[in-house]
Write an enzyme that holds these catalytic residues in place. Structure first.
Site, PDB file in Angstrom:
ATOM      1  N   VAL A  11      38.767 -55.035-109.345  1.00 27.54           N
ATOM      2  CA  VAL A  11      38.376 -55.014-107.862  1.00 27.54           C
ATOM      3  C   VAL A  11      39.507 -54.502-106.877  1.00 27.54           C
ATOM      4  CG1 VAL A  11      37.599 -56.639-105.881  1.00 27.54           C
ATOM      5  CG2 VAL A  11      36.317 -56.491-108.292  1.00 27.54           C
ATOM      6  N   PHE A 150      30.611 -55.971-104.363  1.00 29.62           N
ATOM      7  CA  PHE A 150      29.464 -55.803-105.340  1.00 29.62           C
ATOM      8  C   PHE A 150      29.570 -54.750-106.112  1.00 29.62           C
ATOM      9  CE2 PHE A 150      27.886 -58.127-101.421  1.00 29.62           C
ATOM     10  CZ  PHE A 150      27.340 -59.220-102.001  1.00 29.62           C
ATOM     11  N   LEU A 151      30.788 -54.118-106.208  1.00 32.91           N
ATOM     12  CA  LEU A 151      30.945 -52.885-107.234  1.00 32.91           C
ATOM     13  C   LEU A 151      30.345 -53.304-108.645  1.00 32.91           C
ATOM     14  CD1 LEU A 151      33.895 -53.265-109.011  1.00 32.91           C
ATOM     15  CD2 LEU A 151      34.629 -52.763-106.967  1.00 32.91           C
ATOM     16  N   LYS A 152      30.179 -52.402-109.461  1.00 34.41           N
ATOM     17  CA  LYS A 152      29.614 -52.357-110.851  1.00 34.41           C
ATOM     18  C   LYS A 152      30.939 -51.645-111.435  1.00 34.41           C
ATOM     19  CE  LYS A 152      25.862 -49.488-110.811  1.00 34.41           C
ATOM     20  NZ  LYS A 152      25.981 -49.171-109.360  1.00 34.41           N
ATOM     21  N   LYS A 205      26.677 -63.640-102.935  1.00 33.41           N
ATOM     22  CA  LYS A 205      27.333 -63.021-104.036  1.00 33.41           C
ATOM     23  C   LYS A 205      26.850 -63.658-105.357  1.00 33.41           C
ATOM     24  CE  LYS A 205      30.049 -60.795-106.966  1.00 33.41           C
ATOM     25  NZ  LYS A 205      29.594 -59.228-107.166  1.00 33.41           N
ATOM     26  N   PHE A 250      17.270 -52.766-114.034  1.00 31.94           N
ATOM     27  CA  PHE A 250      17.744 -53.865-114.617  1.00 31.94           C
ATOM     28  C   PHE A 250      16.567 -54.731-115.312  1.00 31.94           C
ATOM     29  CE2 PHE A 250      21.802 -55.830-114.296  1.00 31.94           C
ATOM     30  CZ  PHE A 250      22.617 -55.248-113.652  1.00 31.94           C
ATOM     31  N   GLY A 254      18.226 -56.391-124.605  1.00 30.14           N
ATOM     32  CA  GLY A 254      19.276 -55.640-125.385  1.00 30.14           C
ATOM     33  C   GLY A 254      19.900 -56.685-126.041  1.00 30.14           C
ATOM     34  N   CYS A 261      31.871 -60.922-114.950  1.00 26.40           N
ATOM     35  CA  CYS A 261      31.300 -61.353-114.016  1.00 26.40           C
ATOM     36  C   CYS A 261      29.890 -62.251-113.989  1.00 26.40           C
ATOM     37  CB  CYS A 261      30.833 -60.549-113.035  1.00 26.40           C
ATOM     38  SG  CYS A 261      32.430 -59.594-112.181  1.00 26.40           S
ATOM     39  N   LYS A 321      29.583 -52.882-121.435  1.00 29.83           N
ATOM     40  CA  LYS A 321      28.612 -51.702-120.813  1.00 29.83           C
ATOM     41  C   LYS A 321      29.437 -50.368-120.931  1.00 29.83           C
ATOM     42  CE  LYS A 321      29.082 -52.339-116.077  1.00 29.83           C
ATOM     43  NZ  LYS A 321      28.453 -52.162-114.583  1.00 29.83           N
TER      44      LYS A 321
HETATM   45  P1  NAD Z   1      41.272 -58.906-112.828  1.00 28.04           P
HETATM   46  O1  NAD Z   1      41.494 -60.124-113.911  1.00 28.04           O
HETATM   47  O2  NAD Z   1      41.086 -57.822-113.549  1.00 28.04           O
HETATM   48  O3  NAD Z   1      42.544 -58.699-111.949  1.00 28.04           O
HETATM   49  C1  NAD Z   1      42.871 -59.916-111.143  1.00 28.04           C
HETATM   50  C2  NAD Z   1      44.420 -59.465-111.106  1.00 28.04           C
HETATM   51  O4  NAD Z   1      45.037 -60.684-110.150  1.00 28.04           O
HETATM   52  C3  NAD Z   1      45.228 -59.473-112.122  1.00 28.04           C
HETATM   53  O5  NAD Z   1      46.118 -58.359-112.271  1.00 28.04           O
HETATM   54  C4  NAD Z   1      46.242 -60.539-111.977  1.00 28.04           C
HETATM   55  O6  NAD Z   1      47.584 -60.542-112.481  1.00 28.04           O
HETATM   56  C5  NAD Z   1      46.423 -60.587-110.424  1.00 28.04           C
HETATM   57  N1  NAD Z   1      46.733 -61.925-109.718  1.00 28.04           N
HETATM   58  C6  NAD Z   1      46.590 -63.234-109.999  1.00 28.04           C
HETATM   59  N2  NAD Z   1      47.390 -64.103-109.139  1.00 28.04           N
HETATM   60  C7  NAD Z   1      47.752 -63.325-108.210  1.00 28.04           C
HETATM   61  C8  NAD Z   1      48.736 -63.493-107.114  1.00 28.04           C
HETATM   62  N3  NAD Z   1      48.894 -64.804-106.824  1.00 28.04           N
HETATM   63  N4  NAD Z   1      49.111 -62.655-106.463  1.00 28.04           N
HETATM   64  C9  NAD Z   1      48.875 -61.188-106.797  1.00 28.04           C
HETATM   65  N5  NAD Z   1      48.133 -60.883-107.985  1.00 28.04           N
HETATM   66  C10 NAD Z   1      47.602 -61.710-108.785  1.00 28.04           C
HETATM   67  O7  NAD Z   1      39.826 -59.353-111.995  1.00 28.04           O
HETATM   68  P2  NAD Z   1      38.880 -58.455-111.468  1.00 28.04           P
HETATM   69  O8  NAD Z   1      37.880 -58.047-112.734  1.00 28.04           O
HETATM   70  O9  NAD Z   1      39.387 -57.570-110.666  1.00 28.04           O
HETATM   71  O10 NAD Z   1      37.965 -59.674-110.368  1.00 28.04           O
HETATM   72  C11 NAD Z   1      38.653 -60.044-109.503  1.00 28.04           C
HETATM   73  C12 NAD Z   1      37.674 -61.014-108.524  1.00 28.04           C
HETATM   74  O11 NAD Z   1      36.863 -60.054-108.148  1.00 28.04           O
HETATM   75  C13 NAD Z   1      37.019 -62.028-109.526  1.00 28.04           C
HETATM   76  O12 NAD Z   1      36.692 -63.192-108.324  1.00 28.04           O
HETATM   77  C14 NAD Z   1      35.683 -61.298-109.919  1.00 28.04           C
HETATM   78  O13 NAD Z   1      34.638 -62.278-109.980  1.00 28.04           O
HETATM   79  C15 NAD Z   1      35.355 -60.505-108.663  1.00 28.04           C
HETATM   80  N6  NAD Z   1      34.476 -59.330-108.740  1.00 28.04           N
HETATM   81  C16 NAD Z   1      34.737 -58.730-110.062  1.00 28.04           C
HETATM   82  C17 NAD Z   1      34.156 -57.398-110.322  1.00 28.04           C
HETATM   83  C18 NAD Z   1      34.470 -56.662-111.562  1.00 28.04           C
HETATM   84  O14 NAD Z   1      33.301 -55.911-111.548  1.00 28.04           O
HETATM   85  N7  NAD Z   1      35.333 -57.003-112.075  1.00 28.04           N
HETATM   86  C19 NAD Z   1      33.092 -57.089-109.342  1.00 28.04           C
HETATM   87  C20 NAD Z   1      32.912 -57.932-108.149  1.00 28.04           C
HETATM   88  C21 NAD Z   1      33.639 -58.889-107.912  1.00 28.04           C
END
Ligand code: NAD
Length: 432
Positions: A11, A150-152, A205, A250, A254, A261, A321
């Site tokens: 994200v 909301f990105l996927k 969310k 959706f 599967g 998430c 996916k």
């Molecule tokens: P991720 O695990 O890929 O990345 C999180 C990053 O935060 C890591 O690189 C970690 O080192 C860093 N981090 C942790 N503590 C930190 C701090 N104090 N300062 C700076 N960096 C720090 O996680 P993600 O998949 O990007 O998801 C992040 C959030 O967004 C989650 O809450 C997730 O639920 C939400 N989200 C994810 C998606 C998705 O598709 N991955 C979509 C929508 C929302």
């Protein structure tokens, strides 16, 4: 505008690069020094289509940079995004330790009015907790807003640049104005910004992800019923999807949903309900159905060969996916573990996720860079991720390479009639 983004994962990196592409100056921060070092060298730590050119052109233009120094990034930034992880705690609730640690660090670093925005998926009431954590360590004025993402994965750049909606959750008018201003270029032709209170934004969310997970578990339940009554879920799905109140998206059965998430967000929503003394009964069932569904394909494989000892199973697709290297909570992990327990040798191929899976299974399975190499000598082929390149394989070549022509199609992408006529034994999910 000058922005800071904390967390450079799926994200944070997409958001940071996306904001900079509209001319903003963005500093992305991560506590993972190795990740920051790679980004500074121009290497992306994740696979996401279209992200590399976006990052490269904005770094080259001097608008996007990476650091481990939170203070350096936060000083002078008008808006600071929290995009750190919110993994499941032992009881299923969201673990907010990364969010609150980052909030405290922001509070210590800020040197003037700042909007702190939670883009991470966080439970209802987190904006208030972030506010408290910051107020404890600073006298500077600030506002906190919830702006769920909301990105996927697999299409994250497109989703971020052309969002269906942007939710701004705060009662603070100055923060609302700053975020509306920031997002205006993303919604020029059609204003899709919705402003609400932080608690409603936070819950929107979870409700969205929980609803999408519900559609998947519902269709998996229907698919399993199809098998018992001799119906074909592919026809049922199409018939349902033509109803405009339902829609076709959706509705694909599967091997269960996975990723970073849906599983954790469904559990966190259930935990939120429990904390209020109630329950989200539909979600309890959604979660149970999904856990069961992850075992369905392995059951079919075990049942087909009464013993898997001495058998080799080829697996196509490991990521949860297509379009991503993310294997967090992927059903492939559960299925491969079951096959190994049953005594099978497992040979796998994924276009981008071999490396992520190697961190989980190490040398217990064999990895191949090419899907045809995987099936050489295999007694079965299990399709676990519907990557485009797996949709129309050369089946005649498969027949020549495989020791036994048995297909287990976990995503219903092949035509049972076509492959049976070629001489394969075919198993799908909920099909005749
Ligand atoms: P991720 O695990 O890929 O990345 C999180 C990053 O935060 C890591 O690189 C970690 O080192 C860093 N981090 C942790 N503590 C930190 C701090 N104090 N300062 C700076 N960096 C720090 O996680 P993600 O998949 O990007 O998801 C992040 C959030 O967004 C989650 O809450 C997730 O639920 C939400 N989200 C994810 C998606 C998705 O598709 N991955 C979509 C929508 C929302």
């Amino acid at each position: 505008m000058r922005l800071a983004v904390l967390g450079t994962g799926y994200v944070g990196l997409v958001a940071g690069a996306g904001f900079s592409d509209f001319g903003n100056d963005v500093v992305c921060v991560d506590i993972d020094a190795a990740k920051v070092e790679r980004l500074r060298r121009g290497e992306l730590p994740i696979y996401e289509p279209g992200l590399e050119p976006l990052v490269t052109r904005n770094v080259e233009a001097g608008r996007l940079s990476f650091t481990t120094e939170i203070a350096e990034a936060v000083r002078g930034a008008e808006v600071v995004f929290l995009a750190v992880g919110t993994p499941s705690a032992h009881d299923g609730s969201a673990d907010l330790s990364q969010v609150l640690a980052a909030a405290t660090a922001i509070g210590r670093a800020m040197n003037g009015w700042t909007v702190i925005v939670t883009k991470s998926t966080v439970p209802v009431g987190t904006a208030a907790k972030v506010h408290e954590a910051i107020a404890r360590v600073t006298d500077h004025p600030f506002a906190v807003a919830s702006n769920p993402e909301f990105l996927k994965e697999g299409d994250a750049v497109n989703d971020f640049m052309k969002p269906d909606r942007i939710i701004i959750g705060t009662d603070d008018e100055r923060a609302q104005d700053a975020l509306r201003h920031l997002y205006a270029p993303f919604v020029r032709t059609n204003d899709r910004v919705l402003t609400m209170d932080a608690r409603s934004a936070e819950l929107t969310k979870y409700a969205s992800n929980a609803y999408l997970a519900t559609r998947i578990s519902f269709m998996n339940d229907v698919a399993n019923l199809c098998e018992r009554v001799g119906a074909d879920v592919e026809m049922v799905r199409r018939g349902m999807g033509m109803d405009q109140r339902i829609g076709p998206k959706f509705l694909f059965p599967g091997i269960g949903y996975g990723g970073s998430c849906f599983p954790k967000d469904v559990k966190a929503a259930m935990a939120t309900a429990r904390e209020t003394g109630s329950s989200l009964e539909i979600l309890e069932a959604v979660h149970r159905v999904n856990e069961k569904q992850k075992g369905v394909l392995a059951d079919k494989i075990v049942q087909h060969f009464s013993s898997l000892k001495g058998k080799t199973v080829a697996v196509w697709g490991l990521s949860f996916k297509p379009g991503t290297d993310d294997t967090r909570e992927a059903p492939s992990g559960v299925i491969i573990e079951r096959l190994l327990e049953a005594g099978a040798r497992v040979r796998v191929h994924d276009p981008v996720a071999n490396e992520s899976m190697q961190r989980v299974f190490g040398e217990r399975i064999e990895y191949f860079g090419n899907n045809y190499e995987t099936v050489t000598g295999a007694h079965a082929l299990a399709l676990l991720t519907e990557w485009k390149q797996f949709r129309r394989p050369n089946f005649k070549r498969l027949l020549e390479l495989m020791a036994e022509p048995v297909l287990f199609d976990g995503r219903n992408i092949w035509d049972p009639k076509e492959v049976r006529e070629l001489g394969f034994t075919y198993y799908g999910i909920g099909r005749r």
